[in-house]
Design a protein around this motif. Sequence first.
Motif, mmCIF file in Angstrom:
data_model
loop_
_atom_site.group_PDB
_atom_site.id
_atom_site.type_symbol
_atom_site.label_atom_id
_atom_site.label_comp_id
_atom_site.label_asym_id
_atom_site.label_seq_id
_atom_site.Cartn_x
_atom_site.Cartn_y
_atom_site.Cartn_z
ATOM 1 N N PHE A 16 0.783 -1.202 0.137
ATOM 2 C CA PHE A 16 0.059 -0.098 -0.003
ATOM 3 C C PHE A 16 0.811 1.327 0.019
ATOM 4 O O PHE A 16 0.601 2.221 -0.476
ATOM 5 C CB PHE A 16 -1.021 -0.001 1.170
ATOM 6 C CG PHE A 16 -1.938 -1.135 1.098
ATOM 7 C CD1 PHE A 16 -2.849 -1.169 0.320
ATOM 8 C CD2 PHE A 16 -1.660 -2.182 2.077
ATOM 9 C CE1 PHE A 16 -3.827 -2.245 0.203
ATOM 10 C CE2 PHE A 16 -2.584 -3.360 2.153
ATOM 11 C CZ PHE A 16 -3.453 -3.494 1.071
ATOM 12 N N ILE A 38 6.041 -1.965 11.279
ATOM 13 C CA ILE A 38 4.691 -2.302 11.083
ATOM 14 C C ILE A 38 4.667 -3.852 11.298
ATOM 15 O O ILE A 38 5.569 -4.781 10.583
ATOM 16 C CB ILE A 38 4.040 -1.967 9.637
ATOM 17 C CG1 ILE A 38 3.868 -0.463 9.485
ATOM 18 C CG2 ILE A 38 2.545 -2.590 9.455
ATOM 19 C CD1 ILE A 38 2.975 0.198 10.385
ATOM 20 N N LYS A 55 -3.054 3.612 10.282
ATOM 21 C CA LYS A 55 -2.371 2.616 9.179
ATOM 22 C C LYS A 55 -1.480 3.496 8.704
ATOM 23 O O LYS A 55 -1.602 4.990 8.367
ATOM 24 C CB LYS A 55 -3.209 1.966 8.508
ATOM 25 C CG LYS A 55 -4.017 0.885 9.198
ATOM 26 C CD LYS A 55 -4.708 -0.193 8.168
ATOM 27 C CE LYS A 55 -5.593 -1.057 9.029
ATOM 28 N NZ LYS A 55 -6.296 -2.079 8.381
ATOM 29 N N ILE A 56 -0.224 2.665 7.812
ATOM 30 C CA ILE A 56 0.417 3.479 6.876
ATOM 31 C C ILE A 56 -0.126 3.084 5.463
ATOM 32 O O ILE A 56 -0.977 2.072 5.572
ATOM 33 C CB ILE A 56 1.805 3.145 6.837
ATOM 34 C CG1 ILE A 56 2.052 1.538 6.798
ATOM 35 C CG2 ILE A 56 2.760 3.527 8.030
ATOM 36 C CD1 ILE A 56 2.496 0.939 5.607
ATOM 37 N N GLU A 68 -4.781 6.749 3.578
ATOM 38 C CA GLU A 68 -5.484 6.044 2.658
ATOM 39 C C GLU A 68 -4.672 6.119 1.022
ATOM 40 O O GLU A 68 -4.755 6.990 0.404
ATOM 41 C CB GLU A 68 -6.817 6.364 2.339
ATOM 42 C CG GLU A 68 -7.774 5.583 3.345
ATOM 43 C CD GLU A 68 -7.661 3.875 3.221
ATOM 44 O OE1 GLU A 68 -7.938 3.479 4.428
ATOM 45 O OE2 GLU A 68 -7.770 3.536 2.272
ATOM 46 N N SER A 69 -3.867 4.843 0.555
ATOM 47 C CA SER A 69 -3.138 5.165 -0.406
ATOM 48 C C SER A 69 -4.010 5.480 -1.760
ATOM 49 O O SER A 69 -3.440 6.124 -2.428
ATOM 50 C CB SER A 69 -2.649 3.567 -0.695
ATOM 51 O OG SER A 69 -3.536 2.643 -0.781
ATOM 52 N N PRO A 225 -4.798 -8.643 8.244
ATOM 53 C CA PRO A 225 -4.153 -7.359 7.757
ATOM 54 C C PRO A 225 -5.433 -6.380 7.516
ATOM 55 O O PRO A 225 -5.154 -5.215 7.277
ATOM 56 C CB PRO A 225 -3.263 -7.697 6.693
ATOM 57 C CG PRO A 225 -3.808 -9.148 6.391
ATOM 58 C CD PRO A 225 -4.377 -9.795 7.349
ATOM 59 N N LYS A 227 -8.352 -5.958 8.968
ATOM 60 C CA LYS A 227 -9.160 -5.608 9.914
ATOM 61 C C LYS A 227 -9.367 -4.025 9.836
ATOM 62 O O LYS A 227 -8.702 -3.397 9.592
ATOM 63 C CB LYS A 227 -8.681 -6.013 11.238
ATOM 64 C CG LYS A 227 -7.701 -5.357 11.968
ATOM 65 C CD LYS A 227 -7.013 -5.772 13.104
ATOM 66 C CE LYS A 227 -5.885 -5.046 13.730
ATOM 67 N NZ LYS A 227 -4.649 -4.772 12.894
HETATM 68 N N1 LIG Z 1 -6.791 0.685 2.797
HETATM 69 C C1 LIG Z 1 -5.594 1.150 3.412
HETATM 70 C C2 LIG Z 1 -4.985 -0.170 3.719
HETATM 71 C C3 LIG Z 1 -3.449 0.303 4.504
HETATM 72 C C4 LIG Z 1 -2.795 -0.921 5.352
HETATM 73 O O1 LIG Z 1 -3.615 -1.869 5.537
HETATM 74 N N2 LIG Z 1 -1.548 -0.620 5.961
HETATM 75 C C5 LIG Z 1 -1.199 -1.696 6.949
HETATM 76 C C6 LIG Z 1 0.223 -2.089 6.312
HETATM 77 S S1 LIG Z 1 0.446 -2.757 4.607
HETATM 78 C C7 LIG Z 1 -1.003 -0.917 8.160
HETATM 79 O O2 LIG Z 1 -0.554 -0.127 8.335
HETATM 80 N N3 LIG Z 1 -1.201 -1.977 9.235
HETATM 81 C C8 LIG Z 1 -1.087 -1.755 10.541
HETATM 82 C C9 LIG Z 1 -1.891 -2.114 11.204
HETATM 83 O O3 LIG Z 1 -2.996 -2.853 10.974
HETATM 84 O O4 LIG Z 1 -2.242 -1.804 12.767
HETATM 85 C C10 LIG Z 1 -4.550 1.996 2.243
HETATM 86 O O5 LIG Z 1 -4.859 1.557 1.096
HETATM 87 O O6 LIG Z 1 -3.852 2.565 2.638
#
Ligand SMILES: N[C@@H](CCC(=O)N[C@@H](CS)C(=O)NCC(=O)O)C(=O)O
Length: 227
Positions: A16, A38, A55-56, A68-69, A225, A227
């Motif tokens: 992402f 992460i 999230k990143i 949000e990417s 991942p 959630k």
């Molecule tokens: N829909 C979000 C998804 C982002 C995402 O799932 N990021 C994950 C890393 S790939 C994250 O930060 N996970 C940390 C967590 O769930 O706590 C996007 O497109 O930016």
Amino acid sequence: MTEKEVRLFGSWASAFSLRVEWALKLKGIEYEFVNEDIPFNKSEELLRLNPVTKKIPVLVHNSKPLPESLVIIEYIDDTWTEGYLIMPKDPYEMAQARFWAKFAEDKCIPATFGVFLKEGEAQQKMLQEAREAFKTLEQALGSKNFFGGDQIGYLDLAIGWYAFWIPIYEEIESVSIVDNKNAPLLKAWFSKILDVDMIKTSLPPRDKVYEFSKHLQPHWRNASPLK
Ligand SMILES: N[C@@H](CCC(=O)N[C@@H](CS)C(=O)NCC(=O)O)C(=O)O
């Protein structure tokens, strides 16, 4: 040291954040990449910048954060209007690209993670769902080289990571999700997009991603991942 105007909070192993990096690179925008640990060790700064989803990726432009990417990619295209066009110009094509990106997020990604994280019968069910979803997604490509036409565009950036990550998940789980029989056009596109210089040179090392995915698999089984 002065802060760069554009900072991206991401992770070296995140598809992402990689898709956002691709957009920045296509536009030729200089940015500082802040690598977050992460999912276990997020920085205070990330939590402050993105208190909603935590999230990143998060893009910080002139001190203003944006998560949000896919939203970030559109913001980049709207903000740096010179040079490479990421979104199609035509409103209908633009809407179509957004439609397919949403389809891919809603159908292809959950099914793919399902294949990677579930076992036995549940995995087989996810595999069938994933194969159907990718076959459907292929329609958006048709006879074009890329989803964006002759060159990569928004949808290619949104789903380009499949070409790199899906074969890794397939190898770990000894399954076939996208292949020449099920989705031949998409499989051919996998090779084409991985051959685009900007994409090829920005991918993380395959063996590191393989090991990282295997390492996180048990954690993701308990805390998806998505959630
Ligand atoms: N829909 C979000 C998804 C982002 C995402 O799932 N990021 C994950 C890393 S790939 C994250 O930060 N996970 C940390 C967590 O769930 O706590 C996007 O497109 O930016």
